[in-house]
Design an enzyme around this catalytic site. Structure first.
Site, PDB file in Angstrom:
ATOM      1  N   LYS A  61       0.882  -1.186   0.027  1.00  0.00           N
ATOM      2  CA  LYS A  61       0.021  -0.239  -0.283  1.00  0.00           C
ATOM      3  C   LYS A  61       0.401   1.295  -0.291  1.00  0.00           C
ATOM      4  CE  LYS A  61      -4.500   0.911   0.100  1.00  0.00           C
ATOM      5  NZ  LYS A  61      -5.340  -0.012  -0.006  1.00  0.00           N
TER       6      LYS A  61
ATOM      7  N   ASP B 270      -6.919   4.013  -4.348  1.00  0.00           N
ATOM      8  CA  ASP B 270      -7.724   3.646  -2.894  1.00  0.00           C
ATOM      9  C   ASP B 270      -8.442   4.913  -2.791  1.00  0.00           C
ATOM     10  OD1 ASP B 270      -7.928   1.562  -0.752  1.00  0.00           O
ATOM     11  OD2 ASP B 270      -7.817   3.765   0.710  1.00  0.00           O
TER      12      ASP B 270
HETATM   13  P1  NDP Z   1     -13.319   6.965  -2.430  1.00  0.00           P
HETATM   14  O1  NDP Z   1     -12.364   8.204  -2.512  1.00  0.00           O
HETATM   15  O2  NDP Z   1     -13.390   7.327  -4.026  1.00  0.00           O
HETATM   16  O3  NDP Z   1     -13.797   7.810  -1.716  1.00  0.00           O
HETATM   17  C1  NDP Z   1     -14.391   7.408  -0.658  1.00  0.00           C
HETATM   18  C2  NDP Z   1     -15.383   8.343   0.171  1.00  0.00           C
HETATM   19  O4  NDP Z   1     -15.254   8.275   1.350  1.00  0.00           O
HETATM   20  C3  NDP Z   1     -15.993   9.541  -0.051  1.00  0.00           C
HETATM   21  O5  NDP Z   1     -16.789   9.702   0.165  1.00  0.00           O
HETATM   22  C4  NDP Z   1     -15.534  10.028   1.157  1.00  0.00           C
HETATM   23  O6  NDP Z   1     -16.263  11.437   1.619  1.00  0.00           O
HETATM   24  C5  NDP Z   1     -16.072   9.331   2.079  1.00  0.00           C
HETATM   25  N1  NDP Z   1     -14.145   9.395   3.023  1.00  0.00           N
HETATM   26  C6  NDP Z   1     -13.260   9.259   2.899  1.00  0.00           C
HETATM   27  N2  NDP Z   1     -12.456   9.665   4.311  1.00  0.00           N
HETATM   28  C7  NDP Z   1     -13.604   9.499   5.158  1.00  0.00           C
HETATM   29  C8  NDP Z   1     -13.061   9.869   6.584  1.00  0.00           C
HETATM   30  N3  NDP Z   1     -12.694   9.764   7.245  1.00  0.00           N
HETATM   31  N4  NDP Z   1     -14.067   9.840   7.188  1.00  0.00           N
HETATM   32  C9  NDP Z   1     -15.993   9.893   6.983  1.00  0.00           C
HETATM   33  N5  NDP Z   1     -15.736   9.153   5.208  1.00  0.00           N
HETATM   34  C10 NDP Z   1     -15.292   9.575   4.612  1.00  0.00           C
HETATM   35  O7  NDP Z   1     -12.298   6.003  -1.998  1.00  0.00           O
HETATM   36  P2  NDP Z   1     -12.768   4.238  -2.296  1.00  0.00           P
HETATM   37  O8  NDP Z   1     -14.060   4.957  -2.922  1.00  0.00           O
HETATM   38  O9  NDP Z   1     -11.819   4.004  -3.034  1.00  0.00           O
HETATM   39  O10 NDP Z   1     -12.737   3.677  -1.268  1.00  0.00           O
HETATM   40  C11 NDP Z   1     -13.749   3.680  -0.129  1.00  0.00           C
HETATM   41  C12 NDP Z   1     -13.102   2.512   1.236  1.00  0.00           C
HETATM   42  O11 NDP Z   1     -13.107   1.594   0.660  1.00  0.00           O
HETATM   43  C13 NDP Z   1     -11.813   2.548   1.617  1.00  0.00           C
HETATM   44  O12 NDP Z   1     -11.505   2.292   2.838  1.00  0.00           O
HETATM   45  C14 NDP Z   1     -11.244   1.739   1.081  1.00  0.00           C
HETATM   46  O13 NDP Z   1     -10.076   1.176   1.275  1.00  0.00           O
HETATM   47  C15 NDP Z   1     -11.413   0.706   0.153  1.00  0.00           C
HETATM   48  N6  NDP Z   1     -11.674   0.409  -0.513  1.00  0.00           N
HETATM   49  C16 NDP Z   1     -11.497   0.291  -2.179  1.00  0.00           C
HETATM   50  C17 NDP Z   1     -11.340  -0.225  -3.007  1.00  0.00           C
HETATM   51  C18 NDP Z   1     -10.443  -0.146  -4.596  1.00  0.00           C
HETATM   52  O14 NDP Z   1     -10.584  -0.232  -5.312  1.00  0.00           O
HETATM   53  N7  NDP Z   1     -10.830   1.798  -4.761  1.00  0.00           N
HETATM   54  C19 NDP Z   1     -10.375  -1.534  -3.728  1.00  0.00           C
HETATM   55  C20 NDP Z   1     -11.209  -2.074  -1.364  1.00  0.00           C
HETATM   56  C21 NDP Z   1     -11.417  -1.523  -1.268  1.00  0.00           C
HETATM   57  P3  NDP Z   1     -14.699  12.525   1.592  1.00  0.00           P
HETATM   58  O15 NDP Z   1     -15.288  12.809   0.382  1.00  0.00           O
HETATM   59  O16 NDP Z   1     -15.502  14.288   2.222  1.00  0.00           O
HETATM   60  O17 NDP Z   1     -13.685  12.699   1.028  1.00  0.00           O
HETATM   61  O1  2IT Z   2      -8.090  -2.036  -1.078  1.00  0.00           O
HETATM   62  C1  2IT Z   2      -7.847  -2.271  -1.785  1.00  0.00           C
HETATM   63  O2  2IT Z   2      -8.480  -2.692  -1.858  1.00  0.00           O
HETATM   64  C2  2IT Z   2      -7.661  -1.146  -2.799  1.00  0.00           C
HETATM   65  N1  2IT Z   2      -7.576  -0.053  -2.847  1.00  0.00           N
HETATM   66  C3  2IT Z   2      -7.353  -1.570  -4.220  1.00  0.00           C
HETATM   67  C4  2IT Z   2      -5.845  -2.666  -4.513  1.00  0.00           C
HETATM   68  C5  2IT Z   2      -5.401  -2.861  -6.584  1.00  0.00           C
HETATM   69  O3  2IT Z   2      -4.608  -2.738  -6.452  1.00  0.00           O
HETATM   70  O4  2IT Z   2      -6.604  -2.720  -6.967  1.00  0.00           O
END
Ligand code: NDP
Ligand code: 2IT
Length: 445
Positions: A124, A164
């Site tokens: 990461k 992420d």
């Molecule tokens: P994005 O940046 O697209 O979206 C994040 C969302 O969560 C936004 O709505 C954001 O609000 C909100 N958020 C972020 N930080 C906080 C906080 N501290 N408190 C409250 N709300 C918060 O990220 P993703 O959708 O990609 O990621 C979301 C989660 O999923 C994370 O935990 C990530 O690690 C996990 N994840 C992502 C993957 C991926 O492929 N993208 C794969 C697997 C897991 P704001 O816009 O106000 O910051």
């Molecule tokens: O938390 C996760 O699994 C991710 N943000 C996606 C990682 C990836 O390599 O696609």
């Protein structure tokens, strides 16, 4: 060292890394029994080697904003473990990013990637830079400065980053462009790329869709139909929006979305048109969920998560770590919630997990339920290596198969004597066994 001794020792050595210690403790306590059955692993001090990252790079990232002001952010890459494949995992850009958070995420990623059945190690990276409120040019300059340092540590068979929090298609595009220029090669280093330059169909959708496929498998074990169920989602980014899209397609009701400023409550369920609005609001105008609430006259809870106020059958936290605490979990259970499937990484605190498991909820930890994202990243790497592209149907079919397989692994290793499926134990033991066996076979490195 015994698993419990390792936890105590890590607490002593890394006292200022609470998220990392939390993630390690959750895994080690659930694999302890299995580990103790393998004295040869203890002789090789395997658990301690598995908990401490292989290496960490940290560097300063200097960039110039639109007004000519110079900023210095921190950049990191945690290469946790490559026993079963090249390092693989996302990049997070958020003001809260620090080494504790990235070490927890890289540790979790190692087990998650092991569960996917694909050959990927765990990593990461990220920065305390926040794209929020920055212009496209500022984001581009930052991404270029970040990769100017990162590029020498990554490569298609070494370490493959992705998105992420705060890193979506725009940021991956800028980072990949700079990587390509520095490395002078067009290889699949970075996943989540645009379709025109090596990206895979269904990668943007994969985490959210995969989480819903996992949820369907869980519901099947109790003969429950998803249709008509009220689902509370947190977040409104990549994972949250594609979770909502698949849920609507399958006839469920999405009753909340949120961002870091607050929660919108939609008791009758989000419509397709409203979800399109959120996609545009978040991806093109980069606006706030409050603006959605104003546009559609919905209730908005400033500064709150959904869990205390929004009644739901199913919760799919998709924002960030530790967003559901013990009180939130109690409220969810009291309000009739039957299942929690985590889109985010470690969104439930240890207290919350205890509440869910005590109430015998269907509870899936992120490393199982959100593994669809990195799985399709693995499929993107496979397509890049072959220099060809699969259709959306092919990728989606493979994603469904992988989520089914992860569910089956959880059932195999997590079913308790009374029949309750402990998905935490199942995911941790299954993820651990593969990496541990690979490490044992490869010697002490
Ligand atoms: P994005 O940046 O697209 O979206 C994040 C969302 O969560 C936004 O709505 C954001 O609000 C909100 N958020 C972020 N930080 C906080 C906080 N501290 N408190 C409250 N709300 C918060 O990220 P993703 O959708 O990609 O990621 C979301 C989660 O999923 C994370 O935990 C990530 O690690 C996990 N994840 C992502 C993957 C991926 O492929 N993208 C794969 C697997 C897991 P704001 O816009 O106000 O910051
Ligand atoms: O938390 C996760 O699994 C991710 N943000 C996606 C990682 C990836 O390599 O696609």
């Amino acid at each position: 060292m015994k698993a419990t001794e390792v936890i105590a020792d890590l607490r002593r050595r890394f006292p200022h890394e609470p998220e990392y210690l939390q993630a390690v403790e959750e895994v080690l306590t659930s694999i302890e029994d299995v580990y103790n059955e393998h004295p040869e692993m203890e002789r090789y001090n395997l658990v301690e080697r598995l908990c401490i990252p292989d290496r960490i790079f940290s560097f300063r990232v200097s960039w110039v904003d639109d007004k000519g002001k110079v900023h210095n952010n921190m950049g990191y890459r945690v290469q946790h473990n490559n026993a079963i494949g090249p390092y693989k995992g996302g990049i997070r850009f958020h003001s809260s990013v620090n080494l504790s958070i990235l070490k927890f995420l890289a540790f979790e990623q190692t087990f998650k990637n092991s569960l996917t059945t694909l050959a990927m190690g765990g990593a990461k990276g990220g920065s305390d830079f926040s794209p929020r409120g920055k212009s496209d040019m500022e984001v581009m300059r930052f991404c270029q400065a970040f990769v100017e340092e990162l590029w020498r540590h990554i490569g298609p068979d070494t370490d493959v980053p992705a998105g992420d929090i705060g890193v979506g298609g725009r940021e991956v595009g800028y980072m990949y462009g700079m990587y390509k220029k520095m490395a002078r090669e067009f290889t699949g280093t970075f996943t989540g790329k645009g379709l025109e330059f090596g990206g895979s169909l269904i990668r943007p959708e994969a985490t959210g869709y995969g989480n819903v496929y996992f949820l369907l498998e869980m519901l099947k074990t109790r003969g429950i139909d998803l249709k008509g169920k009220k689902v509370a989602i947190s977040g409104s980014g990549n994972v949250a929006t594609y979770t909502a899209k698949k849920l609507l397609e399958l006839g469920a009701k999405v009753v909340s979305m949120s961002d870091s400023d607050g929660t919108v409550h939609i008791p009758d369920g989000l419509t397709d048109e409203q979800l399109d609005y959120i996609f545009k609001l978040k991806n093109f105008y980069r606006g706030r969920i409050r603006e959605f609430a104003e546009e559609y006259g919905c209730e908005y809870y400033e500064g709150e998560h959904p869990w205390l106020r929004v009644k739901c059958d199913i919760a799919m936290p998709s924002a960030t770590q530790n967003e559901i605490d013990g009180d939130d979990a109690e409220a969810l259970v009291a309000n009739g919630c039957i299942a929690v499937s985590e889109g985010a990484n470690m969104p439930s605190t240890p207290d919350a997990i205890k509440v869910f498991q005590k109430a015998r909820l269907l509870y899936a930890p992120g490393k199982a339920a959100n593994a669809g994202g990195v799985s399709v990243s693995g499929l993107e790497m496979a397509q890049n290596s072959q220099k060809l592209n699969w259709t959306a149907e092919e990728v989606d079919e493979k994603l469904r198969g992988i989520m089914k397989d992860i569910h089956a692994q959880c059932v195999k290793y997590g079913t308790e004597p009374d029949g309750y499926i402990n998905y935490v134990k199942g995911a941790n033991v299954a993820g651990f066994m593969k990496v541990a066996n690979a490490m044992m076979a490869q010697g002490i490195l």
